[in-house]
Design an enzyme around this catalytic site. Structure first.
Site, short mmCIF file in Angstrom:
data_model
loop_
_atom_site.label_atom_id
_atom_site.label_comp_id
_atom_site.label_asym_id
_atom_site.label_seq_id
_atom_site.Cartn_x
_atom_site.Cartn_y
_atom_site.Cartn_z
N GLU A 161 0.80 -1.24 0.00
CA GLU A 161 0.00 0.00 0.00
C GLU A 161 0.83 1.29 0.00
OE1 GLU A 161 -2.65 -0.42 3.33
OE2 GLU A 161 -3.66 -2.15 2.45
N GLU A 280 -6.06 -10.75 -1.12
CA GLU A 280 -6.90 -10.56 0.07
C GLU A 280 -8.36 -10.51 -0.32
OE1 GLU A 280 -5.47 -7.22 2.40
OE2 GLU A 280 -3.38 -7.66 1.91
N SER A 629 -47.19 -33.91 -9.27
CA SER A 629 -46.64 -33.49 -7.98
C SER A 629 -47.68 -33.65 -6.87
CB SER A 629 -46.12 -32.05 -8.10
OG SER A 629 -45.30 -31.75 -7.00
C1 GLA Z 1 -4.80 -4.56 4.31
C2 GLA Z 1 -3.60 -5.38 4.68
C3 GLA Z 1 -3.98 -6.66 5.35
C4 GLA Z 1 -5.09 -6.47 6.35
C5 GLA Z 1 -6.23 -5.77 5.71
C6 GLA Z 1 -7.33 -5.62 6.73
O1 GLA Z 1 -5.40 -4.99 3.19
O2 GLA Z 1 -2.78 -5.68 3.61
O3 GLA Z 1 -2.88 -7.18 5.98
O4 GLA Z 1 -4.62 -5.74 7.42
O5 GLA Z 1 -5.78 -4.51 5.28
O6 GLA Z 1 -7.45 -6.73 7.53
#
Ligand code: GLA
EC number: 3.2.1.8
Length: 726
Positions: A161, A280, A629
């Site tokens: 991120e 994710e 039926s």
């Molecule tokens: C982000 C992180 C994960 C997790 C999610 C929320 O996506 O990469 O590790 O913390 O947020 O659970």
């Protein structure tokens, strides 16, 4: 209602139908996701300490997944909270669980702005350190973690991120408004610029020369963020930074993203990397406000059925895209094992396992995909459905049996058509720019007639495009998928046609007017040798939730009779189609269904009325009873109790007779039993064999390619009619 449907499925003996009709199903039965996807990508799960220690949970992990991510335990802030302080406890437990079970891991994550080892930025006095000090600490951190676990890790989320979100053309930096940077204004970035990204990847590569090094981020399908990620990774790779792949987090919801956006992102990233991980994945159920996540708290509330359908459909669509891009997508990881574990809260119901770790239907839908259907597109020869109201273009049907729907509902949030391929909650429509919802069934439907309805934002409506038919105790929309053998119930202009009259009569036993529709063959009333001809009568019953219009309209009983008579296959007879739920029967349990009230109406009131007002042959050997039926249940109960009334008996997806149930073998001249091959044909075949062996004249029909629906029963009527009154 559920009990009723179970009861009906029992009498129909139909297992597939019962699975759809509410009998508990073990959706986890079958191969694990990892096995179902072995030719595509690895399937992973993010785990917490319970998931790897509770036997019920570890069983799920071991069966379903071949990739594991530690949800939190490996994050810098957790594993390395202070200089020289390491929390290896849970981190090791997860690694050891994976080692013991031969599961490979995704290492998550080495460098992130959140849950980070923030001590790296300051010295003992709390003063900011120089970036060289930070790099030294980051390098030591990365080397320690990677060396400890690289034997079990195949891929690392090296940086998480680092890019800025969409929707911020300007931002405040040190109190000044400046054009927004493509980078997140993290402490890392403020100290080092984007060099920290390069450094983190270099440190990871030093420590693990072979692991797949991933840049991981969310909102990759948003155009702006997608491009920022693309540009950064491209620039880094061109500068020799060892980035192997991109992780698309995949915290999605039931409405978003659409396939087009997702594919655009996959295709764009494929230009610069040959590895994408969906790192994710979860699908929240609650709606978004301004793109914000909404967390749910508190006790688990059941997920409304239509939301579940939307979610299943979204999972199905996403996995179809993932499969399509298997050349670049190497892993798909669910973020958490169950709804109970989810960071989104249990009421978001985001995962394929519920809060009790029970598999949901979405698991089955993700797992049991039909690879042959993945690349199949319907032939574009759709025409308006034969049941459409005048001038209505939709719904449409194509030559293969796909159905396409179109609903104008500009402000709706979701439109679901209850009709779709088996095992699914229907077909979810998608809205175009003009607020028009359209969608096509996933594949060809069974031929014949289907009832359906729309669910718009959870409310049930009929489709204004098509006619209504009485089914499910109300007038529902209907669609007709042309069958190969449809000629036997087609209207033929070259032949003579009978007619259907509506008859009303006062029913003393129920204290109200009752209704029946009476088919009279062409020529009814003609005089032969000075006498009006008289006819045998078939009493033909509809199913639960239907009424006296069901056989004449969707059953096409009149046309079937006309065609058989015209072709000389049968001698003309009368068909009486009466309302059979005269006692407003509520299905508590199958055992309580006695059909005694209807027996009174039928035998003591309707038959005398028919015999009085029509030219019937009013005796048992000229009287048949059959039903579909629930109408089959009525037929069985009434014919066995009143063998003196009917000489020919027919059960259409309505159970079977066993020879020992028929006290007097001479009571019946002919027994018909039929069902669709998608019901339980063995039940029918066995029963017919047993009846024949016991000396009864019995005949069966297993209708090809159909289930508990009207094409089965049209075919049954056509066959049965040819053996009645002989
Ligand atoms: C982000 C992180 C994960 C997790 C999610 C929320 O996506 O990469 O590790 O913390 O947020 O659970």
């Amino acid at each position: 209602m559920k009990k009723l449907l179970v009861a009906l499925s029992l009498i129909a003996g139909s297992l597939t139908a019962s699975a759809q009709w509410g009998r508990p199903v073990d959706y986890a039965a079958g191969p694990g996701l990892k096995d179902a996807y072995k030719d595509y990508f690895t399937v992973g799960v993010a785990v917490n300490k319970f998931n790897i220690s509770d036997p019920a949970q570890t069983a799920i992990v071991k069966k379903q997944f071949n990739s594991v991510t530690a949800e939190n335990a490996w994050k810098p802030g957790e594993i390395h909270p202070k200089e020289g302080v390491w929390n290896f406890g849970l981190a090791d437990s997860i690694a050891n669980f994976c080692r013991e079970n031969g599961i490979k891991m995704r290492g998550h994550c080495l460098c992130w702005h959140s849950q980070f080892a923030d001590w790296m930025f300051t010295d003992k006095k709390g003063k900011p350190v120089k970036k060289e000090v930070f790099y030294q600490r980051l390098r030591e951190h990365i080397h320690t973690v990677v060396n400890r676990y690289k034997d079990v890790v195949y891929a690392w989320d090296v940086v998480n991120e680092a890019m800025a979100d969409d929707g911020r053309p300007f931002e405040f930096v040190d109190g000044k408004m400046v054009p927004a940077s493509p980078y997140r204004q993290s402490r890392h970035f403020k100290l080092c610029g984007d060099e920290f990204i390069a450094k983190a990847f270099e440190f990871a590569r030093e420590a693990d020369p072979t692991g797949v090094l991933i840049y991981n981020d969310y909102s990759c399908v948003d155009e702006g963020k997608r491009e920022r990620i693309y540009n950064m990774v491209k620039k880094m790779k061109e500068a020799g930074v060892p980035i192997d792949g991109i992780g698309m987090q995949g915290h999605y919801n039931i409405y978003f993203p659409d396939e087009e956006k997702l594919e655009k992102a996959i295709n764009r990233f494929s230009e610069i990397v040959n590895t994408i991980h969906i790192t994710e994945l979860d699908l929240r159920t609650n709606t978004e406000s301004g793109g914000q996540l909404m967390f749910s708290r508190g006790e688990a509330k059941p997920q409304p059925a239509y939301m579940q359908t939307l979610q299943e459909d979204q999972y199905a669509r996403l996995f179809k895209i993932f499969r399509k891009h298997k050349d670049v997508i190497k892993n798909v990881t669910f973020w958490n094992l169950s709804d109970k574990d989810s960071w989104l809260g249990v009421n978001n119901h985001p995962l394929p396992f519920d809060e009790n770790f029970k598999a949901k239907r979405s698991l089955q839908i993700i797992r049991d995909f039909d690879a042959a259907m993945d690349n199949r597109q319907p032939i574009e020869d759709f025409v308006p459905n034969p049941c459409n109201q005048p001038g209505q273009e939709y719904p449409q049907v194509n030559s293969e049996g796909y159905a396409r729907f179109r609903v104008v509902a500009p402000d709706a949030k979701s439109v679901i058509v209850s009709l779709g391929l088996g095992g699914r909650g229907g077909t979810v429509l998608r809205k175009d720019k003009n607020g028009v919802w359209t969608g096509t069934t996933e594949g060809p439907m069974d031929p014949g007639f289907h009832y359906y309805h729309l669910t718009i934002d959870g409310g049930v409506f009929n489709d204004p495009g098509t006619h209504n038919y009485f089914g499910s105790c109300r007038w529902e929309s209907g669609i007709e998928i042309p069958a190969k053998d449809q000629d036997f119930y087609a209207y033929r202009k070259d032949i003579k046609h009978g007619n259907i009259q509506q008859v009303t009569f006062w029913s003393e036993s129920t204290g109200k007017m009752q209704t029946a529709n009476v088919y009279l063959p062409y020529g009814y009333g003609k005089v032969v040798k000075g006498k009006q001809e008289r006819y045998p009568v078939l009493y033909l019953q509809h199913g639960w939730g239907e009424n006296e219009t069901s056989w004449p309209v969707q059953g096409k009983a009149g046309l079937i009779m006309d065609n058989l008579i015209a072709d000389g296959k049968i001698k003309p007879f009368i068909v009486v189609m009466a309302y059979g739920l005269t006692n407003d029967f509520k299905f508590g349990s199958i055992g309580k269904f006695t059909a005694e009230e209807f027996e009174k109406v039928l035998v003591d009131e309707l038959i005398p009325t028919i015999d009085k007002n029509f030219l019937t042959k009013a005796d048992k050997w000229n009287r048949a009873m059959a039903g579909l039926s629930m109408g089959g249940m009525e037929t069985k109960l009434i014919t066995l109790r009143r063998p003196e009334v009917f000489g020919y008996w027919g059960l259409l997806s309505g159970g079977t007779y066993m020879p020992e149930e028929i006290k007097d073998p001479k009571a019946v001249k002919y027994i018909f039993e039929g069902c669709g091959d998608k019901e339980n044909p063995e039940g029918i075949n066995k029963s017919v064999e047993a009846l024949k062996a016991a000396g009864f004249k019995a005949e069966g029909l297993v209708s090809e390619g159909t289930a508990h629906e009207f094409l089965t029963w049209r075919r049954c009527l056509e066959k049965m009619a040819q053996s009645l009154f002989k």
